[in-house]
Write a protein that holds these residues in place. Structure first.
Motif, PDB file in Angstrom:
ATOM      1  N   PRO A  96       1.234  -1.355  -0.297  1.00 35.79           N
ATOM      2  CA  PRO A  96       0.090  -0.232  -0.104  1.00 35.79           C
ATOM      3  C   PRO A  96       0.772   1.580   0.077  1.00 35.79           C
ATOM      4  O   PRO A  96       0.300   2.141  -0.582  1.00 35.79           O
ATOM      5  CB  PRO A  96      -1.019  -0.302   1.379  1.00 35.79           C
ATOM      6  CG  PRO A  96      -0.906  -1.129   1.238  1.00 35.79           C
ATOM      7  CD  PRO A  96       0.000  -2.196   1.167  1.00 35.79           C
ATOM      8  N   GLU A 135      -7.448  -1.239  -7.223  1.00 39.73           N
ATOM      9  CA  GLU A 135      -7.631   0.774  -6.569  1.00 39.73           C
ATOM     10  C   GLU A 135      -8.240   1.199  -8.243  1.00 39.73           C
ATOM     11  O   GLU A 135      -9.054   1.077  -8.513  1.00 39.73           O
ATOM     12  CB  GLU A 135      -6.119   0.949  -6.584  1.00 39.73           C
ATOM     13  CG  GLU A 135      -5.389   0.821  -5.912  1.00 39.73           C
ATOM     14  CD  GLU A 135      -4.393   2.285  -5.569  1.00 39.73           C
ATOM     15  OE1 GLU A 135      -4.115   2.398  -4.545  1.00 39.73           O
ATOM     16  OE2 GLU A 135      -3.261   1.936  -6.661  1.00 39.73           O
ATOM     17  N   LYS A 136      -8.991   1.852  -7.272  1.00 41.73           N
ATOM     18  CA  LYS A 136     -10.480   3.119  -8.469  1.00 41.73           C
ATOM     19  C   LYS A 136      -9.546   4.568  -8.721  1.00 41.73           C
ATOM     20  O   LYS A 136      -8.915   4.921  -7.682  1.00 41.73           O
ATOM     21  CB  LYS A 136     -11.469   3.246  -7.355  1.00 41.73           C
ATOM     22  CG  LYS A 136     -12.259   2.281  -6.926  1.00 41.73           C
ATOM     23  CD  LYS A 136     -12.539   1.567  -8.661  1.00 41.73           C
ATOM     24  CE  LYS A 136     -13.453  -0.119  -8.535  1.00 41.73           C
ATOM     25  NZ  LYS A 136     -14.098  -0.663  -9.595  1.00 41.73           N
ATOM     26  N   ASP A 149     -10.632   7.222  -8.744  1.00 44.90           N
ATOM     27  CA  ASP A 149     -10.707   8.159  -7.917  1.00 44.90           C
ATOM     28  C   ASP A 149      -9.859   7.882  -6.723  1.00 44.90           C
ATOM     29  O   ASP A 149     -10.543   9.102  -5.478  1.00 44.90           O
ATOM     30  CB  ASP A 149     -12.006   8.585  -8.397  1.00 44.90           C
ATOM     31  CG  ASP A 149     -12.910   7.652  -7.596  1.00 44.90           C
ATOM     32  OD1 ASP A 149     -13.000   6.518  -7.271  1.00 44.90           O
ATOM     33  OD2 ASP A 149     -14.617   7.782  -7.615  1.00 44.90           O
ATOM     34  N   ASP A 150      -9.811   7.046  -6.709  1.00 46.37           N
ATOM     35  CA  ASP A 150      -9.101   7.028  -4.560  1.00 46.37           C
ATOM     36  C   ASP A 150      -8.139   7.859  -4.382  1.00 46.37           C
ATOM     37  O   ASP A 150      -7.424   7.992  -5.458  1.00 46.37           O
ATOM     38  CB  ASP A 150      -8.866   5.627  -4.609  1.00 46.37           C
ATOM     39  CG  ASP A 150      -9.674   4.512  -4.706  1.00 46.37           C
ATOM     40  OD1 ASP A 150     -10.957   4.012  -4.793  1.00 46.37           O
ATOM     41  OD2 ASP A 150      -8.768   3.367  -5.024  1.00 46.37           O
ATOM     42  N   PRO A 151      -8.629   8.828  -3.393  1.00 46.71           N
ATOM     43  CA  PRO A 151      -7.440   9.658  -2.926  1.00 46.71           C
ATOM     44  C   PRO A 151      -6.743   9.274  -2.449  1.00 46.71           C
ATOM     45  O   PRO A 151      -5.619  10.346  -2.882  1.00 46.71           O
ATOM     46  CB  PRO A 151      -8.384  10.030  -1.391  1.00 46.71           C
ATOM     47  CG  PRO A 151      -9.569   9.811  -1.446  1.00 46.71           C
ATOM     48  CD  PRO A 151      -9.862   8.979  -2.174  1.00 46.71           C
ATOM     49  N   ALA A 152      -5.915   7.974  -2.606  1.00 49.55           N
ATOM     50  CA  ALA A 152      -4.596   7.290  -1.701  1.00 49.55           C
ATOM     51  C   ALA A 152      -4.094   7.219  -3.304  1.00 49.55           C
ATOM     52  O   ALA A 152      -2.963   7.885  -3.488  1.00 49.55           O
ATOM     53  CB  ALA A 152      -4.783   6.240  -1.606  1.00 49.55           C
ATOM     54  N   LEU A 153      -4.435   7.233  -4.160  1.00 50.13           N
ATOM     55  CA  LEU A 153      -3.804   6.819  -5.881  1.00 50.13           C
ATOM     56  C   LEU A 153      -3.414   8.428  -6.200  1.00 50.13           C
ATOM     57  O   LEU A 153      -2.633   8.194  -6.902  1.00 50.13           O
ATOM     58  CB  LEU A 153      -5.368   5.849  -7.217  1.00 50.13           C
ATOM     59  CG  LEU A 153      -4.735   5.841  -8.429  1.00 50.13           C
ATOM     60  CD1 LEU A 153      -3.137   4.609  -8.041  1.00 50.13           C
ATOM     61  CD2 LEU A 153      -5.807   5.527  -8.944  1.00 50.13           C
ATOM     62  N   ASN A 154      -4.424   9.046  -6.294  1.00 54.06           N
ATOM     63  CA  ASN A 154      -4.100  10.038  -6.904  1.00 54.06           C
ATOM     64  C   ASN A 154      -3.557  11.082  -5.611  1.00 54.06           C
ATOM     65  O   ASN A 154      -2.540  11.780  -7.149  1.00 54.06           O
ATOM     66  CB  ASN A 154      -5.774  11.214  -6.792  1.00 54.06           C
ATOM     67  CG  ASN A 154      -6.183  10.945  -7.542  1.00 54.06           C
ATOM     68  OD1 ASN A 154      -6.312  10.826  -9.023  1.00 54.06           O
ATOM     69  ND2 ASN A 154      -8.078  10.529  -7.290  1.00 54.06           N
ATOM     70  N   THR A 162      -5.824  -3.938 -10.280  1.00 53.77           N
ATOM     71  CA  THR A 162      -4.835  -3.537  -8.092  1.00 53.77           C
ATOM     72  C   THR A 162      -5.536  -3.693  -7.499  1.00 53.77           C
ATOM     73  O   THR A 162      -5.426  -3.476  -6.151  1.00 53.77           O
ATOM     74  CB  THR A 162      -4.574  -2.704  -9.046  1.00 53.77           C
ATOM     75  OG1 THR A 162      -5.087  -0.932  -9.418  1.00 53.77           O
ATOM     76  CG2 THR A 162      -3.160  -2.798 -10.013  1.00 53.77           C
ATOM     77  N   ARG A 208      -0.407   9.459  -5.293  1.00 61.52           N
ATOM     78  CA  ARG A 208       0.742   8.618  -5.343  1.00 61.52           C
ATOM     79  C   ARG A 208       0.827   9.580  -6.538  1.00 61.52           C
ATOM     80  O   ARG A 208       1.993  10.365  -6.688  1.00 61.52           O
ATOM     81  CB  ARG A 208       0.472   7.408  -5.180  1.00 61.52           C
ATOM     82  CG  ARG A 208       0.370   7.181  -3.724  1.00 61.52           C
ATOM     83  CD  ARG A 208       1.190   5.753  -4.258  1.00 61.52           C
ATOM     84  NE  ARG A 208       0.469   4.962  -5.205  1.00 61.52           N
ATOM     85  CZ  ARG A 208      -0.968   4.044  -4.640  1.00 61.52           C
ATOM     86  NH1 ARG A 208      -1.363   4.958  -3.338  1.00 61.52           N
ATOM     87  NH2 ARG A 208      -1.254   3.299  -6.425  1.00 61.52           N
ATOM     88  N   GLU A 255      -7.624  -0.953 -12.670  1.00 63.20           N
ATOM     89  CA  GLU A 255      -8.597  -0.474 -11.613  1.00 63.20           C
ATOM     90  C   GLU A 255      -9.123  -2.486 -11.371  1.00 63.20           C
ATOM     91  O   GLU A 255      -8.933  -3.073 -10.016  1.00 63.20           O
ATOM     92  CB  GLU A 255     -10.113  -0.360 -11.896  1.00 63.20           C
ATOM     93  CG  GLU A 255      -9.865   1.459 -11.581  1.00 63.20           C
ATOM     94  CD  GLU A 255     -11.515   2.024 -11.827  1.00 63.20           C
ATOM     95  OE1 GLU A 255     -11.423   3.221 -11.337  1.00 63.20           O
ATOM     96  OE2 GLU A 255     -12.272   1.490 -12.369  1.00 63.20           O
TER      97      GLU A 255
END
Length: 248
Positions: free
Chosen positions: A95, A167-168, A170-175, A165, A177, A162
């Motif tokens: 993560p 992950e979406k 629009d996930d805050p954590a992805l954005n 992985t 990164r 998506e």
């Protein structure tokens, strides 16, 4: 095999359908060129033994980077795979990218040198994040067809991303990164990109003007881009110091 009309019209849209449909034939053509031109790729500076980790693209493993690592090792570098299996995003690196950071730290400790990271596509985004967080471990970053400078919707692979992985987009954590990857790096950086890339918008795969990094344009498909003769040569020339920071 370059399709001059099959290119994005701006940096805010995905590649057009024709570029996407041509990916397979162009990838096969590039592989044929590699076979014909392999022996011509030796006219580059010799390696200096520095450690290099090559990070694969989405769904790919170290098998996909074998040709590049063999080439760099033949030149005299210490090129290694990332040893994390298939690149399934956070499922592969953790993560917070902790598994990747551990791998880089291990090579750094073993060699006593900062590590050069060469990342293909998603692997390039990961390499840039690693350099942002641990510049004390990273000497340089080279990205190849890595869409670090724009949103996932400017690619034709965000839905598979998506699914694979978990992950979406629009996930805050992805954005967070992605924003981290897009910032200018604290180490030397080079982006190798293609305007006719059919999977990701090439315009978001390059260092922006004024960033301090260099950008090298090639004409290539996204598939097997890491095996294109001009890409292999560009990586070797960057590592060997032959290309200036204004190479575009």
């Amino acid at each position: 095999m370059a399709l001059k009309l099959a290119v994005p019209t701006s940096n805010s849209v995905p590649p057009p359908a024709l570029a996407l449909l041509s990916e397979g034939p162009r990838a096969a053509w590039g592989l044929g060129r590699l076979i014909r031109e392999w022996k011509t790729l030796e006219d580059v500076p010799p390696g200096d033994g520095r450690p290099v980790i090559v990070l694969p693209g989405l769904t790919n493993s170290d098998r996909s980077t074998f040709v590049m690592r063999r080439y760099l090792n033949r030149l005299g570098y210490r090129a290694e795979g990332w040893d994390l299996g298939r690149n399934l995003g956070v499922r592969a690196i953790g993560p917070e990218g902790e598994r990747l950071m551990e791998r880089i730290a291990a090579v750094h400790a073993e060699t006593g040198e900062k590590v050069t990271l060469v990342g293909i596509s998603l692997g390039g985004i990961m390499a840039r994040v690693a350099a942002q967080r641990h510049p004390e471990l990273v000497r340089e970053v080279i990205t190849i067809s890595s869409p670090f400078a724009g949103p996932p919707t400017c690619t034709n692979v965000w839905r598979p991303f998506e699914w694979l992985t978990g992950e979406k987009i629009d996930d805050p954590a992805l954005n967070a990164r992605l924003e981290e990857a897009a910032r200018p790096l604290p180490v030397p950086s080079t982006s190798i990109w293609s305007h006719s890339d059919g999977l990701v918008n090439g315009l978001i795969c390059r260092e922006p003007e004024g960033s301090g990094g260099r950008a090298i344009e090639v004409s290539s498909s996204h598939l097997w881009v890491q095996m294109k003769p001009e890409v292999l040569r560009a990586v070797a020339e960057v590592l060997g110091g032959q290309l200036g920071s204004d190479a575009r």
